[in-house]
Structures are given as C-alpha cells and as structure tokens.
Design an enzyme around this catalytic site. Structure first.
Site, mmCIF file in Angstrom:
data_model
loop_
_atom_site.group_PDB
_atom_site.id
_atom_site.type_symbol
_atom_site.label_atom_id
_atom_site.label_comp_id
_atom_site.label_asym_id
_atom_site.label_seq_id
_atom_site.Cartn_x
_atom_site.Cartn_y
_atom_site.Cartn_z
ATOM 1 N N ALA A 136 0.825 -1.195 0.000
ATOM 2 C CA ALA A 136 0.000 0.000 0.000
ATOM 3 C C ALA A 136 0.865 1.251 0.000
ATOM 4 O O ALA A 136 1.914 1.309 0.627
ATOM 5 C CB ALA A 136 -0.906 0.003 1.229
ATOM 6 N N GLU A 137 0.396 2.242 -0.723
ATOM 7 C CA GLU A 137 1.087 3.523 -0.734
ATOM 8 C C GLU A 137 0.640 4.329 0.487
ATOM 9 O O GLU A 137 -0.449 4.146 1.019
ATOM 10 C CB GLU A 137 0.733 4.301 -2.017
ATOM 11 C CG GLU A 137 1.149 3.580 -3.284
ATOM 12 C CD GLU A 137 2.651 3.503 -3.413
ATOM 13 O OE1 GLU A 137 3.325 4.336 -2.832
ATOM 14 O OE2 GLU A 137 3.131 2.595 -4.092
ATOM 15 N N TYR A 139 -1.421 5.478 7.523
ATOM 16 C CA TYR A 139 -1.310 4.323 6.643
ATOM 17 C C TYR A 139 -2.566 4.178 5.817
ATOM 18 O O TYR A 139 -3.664 4.458 6.254
ATOM 19 C CB TYR A 139 -1.143 3.037 7.438
ATOM 20 C CG TYR A 139 0.076 2.976 8.296
ATOM 21 C CD1 TYR A 139 0.200 2.003 9.250
ATOM 22 C CD2 TYR A 139 1.102 3.888 8.144
ATOM 23 C CE1 TYR A 139 1.315 1.921 10.046
ATOM 24 C CE2 TYR A 139 2.213 3.831 8.934
ATOM 25 C CZ TYR A 139 2.312 2.843 9.884
ATOM 26 O OH TYR A 139 3.419 2.775 10.675
ATOM 27 N N LYS A 140 -2.395 3.672 4.640
ATOM 28 C CA LYS A 140 -3.530 3.319 3.816
ATOM 29 C C LYS A 140 -3.726 1.816 3.916
ATOM 30 O O LYS A 140 -2.915 1.038 3.452
ATOM 31 C CB LYS A 140 -3.290 3.719 2.366
ATOM 32 C CG LYS A 140 -4.444 3.321 1.441
ATOM 33 C CD LYS A 140 -4.146 3.718 0.028
ATOM 34 C CE LYS A 140 -5.254 3.289 -0.921
ATOM 35 N NZ LYS A 140 -4.952 3.638 -2.305
ATOM 36 N N THR A 141 -4.797 1.410 4.571
ATOM 37 C CA THR A 141 -5.084 -0.002 4.707
ATOM 38 C C THR A 141 -5.689 -0.511 3.405
ATOM 39 O O THR A 141 -6.701 -0.005 2.938
ATOM 40 C CB THR A 141 -6.050 -0.239 5.871
ATOM 41 O OG1 THR A 141 -5.480 0.285 7.060
ATOM 42 C CG2 THR A 141 -6.322 -1.723 6.048
#
Length: 680
Positions: A2-3, A25-27
């Site tokens: 993930a970015e 964070y991008k889950t």
C-alpha cells in the site's frame, strides 16, 4: 504494497505533521472469496485421535463454514470496508448471482456450484444467516448434499474470476481461498486439467491470489504435486505476505474438528492481515550518487481503539453518519473560503502572518531519504536507546532495478561483521529528520518452518540528550547468596512451559474483535480492554445482546501460584527478614533509638486511641501491640489517621485480614485504604 495515504493529513502538504505519524497508513481494501469443497469425504466427521470428549466433532466443511463465520464476524468491525463471499462447489444444487437457484440441471453455465454468500461488504443479516447455518444441523444437511457428478475446477475458477471482476474490480487485494481434501480432482481428464490451469492463470493475470488450505486425512496426506502445484503459484521467498499453511495440514491430519477450525482460522487470519506501508520507494543512499529503493513498515504497533466514523443510534436502525465541516467567521457567522484563511504565530505579543509558500519552506528540511552517514559496532547500541517504535525496511525494485541485490549484500555484510549503520532519516515530505541506527535482522522461522520474522533492516530512532533521564544516585545493597538461591527456586516454580512466553495462548487484541455494558471493568492490560471495546461494537453491529462480563486470560492464577510457590515465597520472606536485621546491625541502622532507651532516656508520651492502640511516637515495648478491631481501624480510616498508627499495629490488623504486610509504612497505609475503599 500500500502507498502512504495522504487523506488523514489534509488536502495540502503543509498540513502534514512534523513527526512520522503511522496513523496515515492506507489499509488495503481486501476481497476474499471462500471456495469450500462439498464432497462426501469433506462432510465426514474424522475419527477422534483420543478418547477425549471435549467439544463436538465437526466435518471439514462445517469447520470451514465456522471459520468463514468467525472471520466475517471479526472483519465487520476491524475492517468494515473488506468484502467476503462464500462459494460452495460440488453441491447437488446450484445458485448464481441474484439468488437464482437450480437443482443441478444440465445446460447451466456453472453446475454444482452454489453461491452461499455474494462477495460484498458483510451485513448483520449475512453474519446471522451464516451462523444459523453453521449451528442448525438440519439446515446444514439439507443444503450440503454432494453431487453425484464431479465438478469442474475450471468452472469454479472461471466463476470466481467473474465474481471478482464484477464485485471488486478496483480492489488492490483480491484472494481466493480454496478449502478441499481432493488433491487430484481431474486425474483421468487431461482436458479439464489443462482448462483449470488456464483459468488459474487468468485469475493471477487479473491480480487475484489463490491460497490453498489442504485437508489431510489420517490415512492419506494431501499431495500438492498431483494437481495444485500447477494451479497455486508458489510465493517467492521475498514475499512478505506468504505465510505457510503447514500448521493447517498438520492439524487436519489429527482429525479433530475443533483443532481444524482453530488452525484454519489462525492460518486465514495470518493471510488476512491488513497491509500497511509507512513509506514506499524511499531512496536509501549508501554513498554519494549511490542509491537504492526501499519500502518501510511498522510491524509492531500498539493496538488502540480507533474511531473511523460516527454512528447514529437513535433511529430504528444504526446508521453511519456522514459529516461535513464548514469554517465560519466568529462575529458574523459567515462561511469562510479557503483563500481567506491565513496562518500566524504569536511573537512579542503580536501575530506574525506567513504565506502558504513561506510555511512550506519553513517546514521543509529536505527530501525524504535514508542516508547512511557512518557505521558503528552493534555493541555500542545500548538497549535503553530504543525509545520509539522501529521501522522495518525492505528493498523495492519499482524505482531502482537491482535494489534487492545491493540491499542483500549490505544486510549480509552487517550481519557478518556485527555492525550497524548510522543514518539520516526523513520518512516523508515535511517530516522532521531523525538520527537512527540501521541494524540488520536475521530471518526467524517457527516450529513448522513458517516465517515469523523476515530478513531485513530495522531503523531505530536514537534518543537525543534531552530524552535521556539520569537515574538518581542510590546506595547499592548487594543481596546475600542465600536470598538469591532461594529466589531462584521461586522463579523455577513459576516458569512457563518450555521456559517461553507463548503469545498464541492469549487472544490477539487486533484479530479478535471482542465490550462494557455501562462502564468498562478493570483489566490486567490494554489488550483485554481493546478486546472488550470491539466486543461491544460487534454486539451492536450484529444486533445482539450486550455482554456483561469479559474473559480476561491475563489474570494471574493465584491459587496455582500459591500451590506451587507459596511455601517457597514465605521461606524467602523469613530469610529476607533475618538478613535485613543482620544488615541493620552490621551498618548500625536502627540502633540509635535502642541505645537511648538503654541509657534511661525519658520515653515519649503515649497517645491512646479509643481502643487502646498505641500511636506513633510512643515508646517501644516488649509486649506486642493490641489487635485493633474493624471499627477502630475504620474510625482511623475515616479520620485519615491510619498513618499515625505504629507499623506493628498495622501489621497485626492486616494479618488478621490476610493482607500483604511487606513493604514500608506508606505501602501498608495504602493497602488499608484500598481495603476499606473496596468495602465501601
């Protein structure tokens, strides 16, 4: 991977926090489709390996359905945007999208395939229906009728392809979980075998990962080489999201339905962990003009209750609130446009304004980078230097080809020489720079050969001088050997099995959403409080009765501890008392008052309590102090005069109540306060 997600930091980059914030964070949204085999062997309850009558025996199909139910139950809270679906293959009946059902007539596109739950975000009705199916034996037997004809795996894979294409076209993580005990479904038909291989390749080209959960039998082990080695692409050694499913096959071979369910759930949870990247494709500068590309992760993070949305509970049905924010002027209540807003800092009693460009320049301390500035021996890194959570970095080939090879060479060299790198670390744009230690980490494997920790580098932020607190200088008293030997016996009696702490014996606070009806109870640790929080949310989402009492597995087993080590602890306490008096005599501590009494000095005045107890300041006596009754002690507690009582008087009363009498006088007073507070 993930970015990094910028949504939590605001629309503009100048809104970013100064420090590295892992909440951004991008889950990755995940779509999981269970494909469960329904065959006579999968519906047969395996024989129990022992005479134990603990729990009910489940067939592999029922255990897989329960596993899917538990996973759906957990994810409806922990990952509310994930999709889950259940596809049964090998059934007499057939069911497709939209609820169309057929008894298996010829001419159907996907005969003997039954879509039990469509791939979608699970709702409370879906969880309840799956629960009733897993618990109702009659409904389960009515639906789970195996077909007389064999099912084509090519049809199963092709239908899964269509389901993922229609329901989850933009999901970055799409996975198909196949649960079966048939290791060679098309042994006599090469055409169907070739068609299955083609359909599997189509799924992988679409970005779908196929995971196999093989079910072995006591009389026959599951052989992947017969068919599924051509269907399931083996994960590479550098794949961080490829835990082994050896434990599942081992548990399945025992034939115990309960252990099979637990192993399936544990293995699927390990494959369903949310993937988070702190940064992606960050340059690692080894020397001037020599850079490679790495990704960063925080593998160990404290789990805390996170609020992702608001829920309206006053209506007939709970609904997620859609909020909107509008900034208005304080004097006129007029909506303010974004260009009208200016940022300022107070300086000298006045507000100094800055333009967005100036704010951006002030916050910019360099581009994101990990720059090695030198190397030091690992022995120079003390254990107390790890004050903040570390970041795990791993090579990435997306920006710089050959990063893996260079990273591996550096990793092996640091491991061999016992060295660490000192780096200048800026995780993302506008983040504050950090001086960190880059230490190599070796690969760690579990009992079944599964990867517990991957090989890579760890970035440990080093503390500044202001972060280190000097310990006060205290006199060191060395414990005698007799006390050390006796305490060694106590510790040996309280050792865990194999002398190791096994975290798998306690529920994972992040994996088992599990919370208070009115007020939260007192927990032994944060993990139990987090589970109780999720338990309440889960009950509200599924419209179930709220639980009243949580299960806290971290509470010490006091009876067992007393049985195993109680006598040794008492002996150690008596030895400690003797050694303490010997130390007092040797160092002259406490002898001054006794000398005054022997020289005939006038004793202090005696202050009597209503019950005749001697208060502090009274002269010493060879007689033991009288035992206070509960009313007298309660009177002292209400008047806040417990600290005026002598230590012997406090200890005599506390012994009558089975309270601990060790420690200083302040500790004794606190225990008395706690005793009466619990009774009030």
């Amino acid at each position: 991977m993930a970015e990094p997600d910028r949504r939590n930091y605001g629309e503009n980059e100048e809104e970013d926090e100064d420090e590295v914030d892992e909440t951004g964070y991008k889950t990755t949204k995940d779509a999981i489709l269970f494909a469960i085999d329904v065959s006579p062997s999968m519906l047969t309850v395996p024989p129990s390996p022992s005479s134990s009558k603990k729990g009910d025996q489940d067939s592999p199909t029922l255990a897989a359905l329960k596993c899917a139910y538990h996973l759906m139950q957990q994810r409806i809270i922990s990952n509310p945007n994930d999709m889950l679906g259940i596809l049964l293959f090998g059934t007499e009946k057939s069911k497709f999208e939209g609820g169309e059902e057929d008894s298996g007539k010829r001419g159907l596109a996907y005969p003997h395939c039954y879509l039990l739950t469509e791939l979608n975000i699970p709702a409370a009705e879906d969880v309840k229906r799956l629960k009733s199916l897993a618990e109702d034996k009659g409904e389960f037997k009515k639906l789970m009728v195996p077909s007389k004809e064999s099912v084509s795996m090519a049809n199963v894979l092709f239908w899964a392809n269509q389901i993922f294409t229609i329901k989850a076209p933009n999901f970055t993580s799409r996975r198909l979980f196949i649960i079966t005990d048939n290791d060679n479904p098309h042994a006599q038909d090469k055409a169907l075998r070739s068609a299955s291989v083609v359909r599997a390749k189509d799924l992988y080209d679409l970005g779908v990962t196929i995971e196999l959960f093989p079910i072995s039998r006591p009389e026959r082990n599951f052989d992947r080489t017969k068919f599924y080695d051509d269907i399931i692409y083996r994960s590479s050694l550098i794949d961080l999201d490829a835990p082994a499913s050896t434990a599942v096959a081992a548990a399945a071979s025992t034939g115990n339905g309960i252990s099979l369910l637990n192993s399936l759930l544990s293995s699927i949870n390990s494959k369903s962990v949310a993937r988070r990247a702190l940064f992606a494709n960050l340059p690692l500068e080894i020397g001037p003009g020599f850079k490679i590309s790495v990704k960063g992760y925080i593998l160990f993070k404290r789990q805390e209750p996170a609020r992702s949305c608001y829920v309206w509970l006053n209506g007939e049905k709970a609904q997620i609130v859609k909020g909107s924010t509008t900034q208005i002027a304080e004097d006129t209540a007029r909506p303010i446009e974004k260009p009208e807003i200016k940022k300022a800092y107070k300086f000298g009693g006045e507000q100094v304004t800055f333009t967005p460009e100036e704010i951006k320049d002030l916050r910019n301390l360099g581009d994101p980078v990990i720059r090695i500035v030198g190397f030091k021996p690992l022995s120079m890194l003390p254990i107390w230097a790890s004050l903040k959570q570390s970041t795990f970095i791993y090579p990435s080939e997306e920006d710089v080809i050959g990063s893996t090879r260079v990273f591996s060479a550096l990793h092996q060299k640091l491991l061999k020489d016992g060295k660490m790198g000192i780096v200048w670390f800026i995780a993302r744009k506008n983040a504050a720079p950090v001086i960190a230690a880059m230490i190599p980490g070796a690969e760690r494997l579990g009992e079944h050969g599964e990867q517990v920790l991957p090989p890579g580098m760890w970035l440990i932020p080093l503390p500044y001088a202001d972060d280190i607190r000097r310990n006060p200088e205290t006199a060191v008293v060395t414990s005698p050997d007799s006390l050390i030997d006796m305490m060694r016996t106590v510790v040996q009696q309280l050792q865990l099995p194999k002398g190791q702490y096994n975290p798998e014996r306690y529920p994972n606070p992040g994996a088992y959403p599990a919370e208070p009806k009115v007020a939260p109870p007192v927990f032994a640790n944060r993990a139990q409080a987090l589970q109780w929080h999720y338990r309440i949310l889960q009950a509200m989402a599924l419209e179930e009765d709220l639980p009243e009492q949580p299960e806290d597995k971290t509470i010490p087993k006091h009876k067992q501890i007393h049985k195993r080590a109680g006598e040794y602890v008492l002996e150690w306490g008596r030895e400690l008392e003797q050694q303490f008096h010997a130390w007092q005599k040797q160092n002259g501590t406490g002898a001054k008052r006794a000398a005054n009494d022997d020289n005939g000095s006038l004793p202090n005045k005696k202050a009597k309590t209503p019950s005749g107890a001697v208060l502090a300041g009274s002269s010493s006596s060879s007689r033991p102090p009288p035992l206070l009754d509960d009313e007298a002690m309660r009177t002292h507690w209400k008047k806040n005069t417990v600290d005026k009582l002598t230590v012997p008087a406090l200890k005599n009363w506390m012994e009558s109540k089975n309270l601990t009498i060790s420690g200083k006088k302040l500790d004794l007073v606190e225990r008395v306060d706690e005793y009466f507070e619990s009774k009030s």
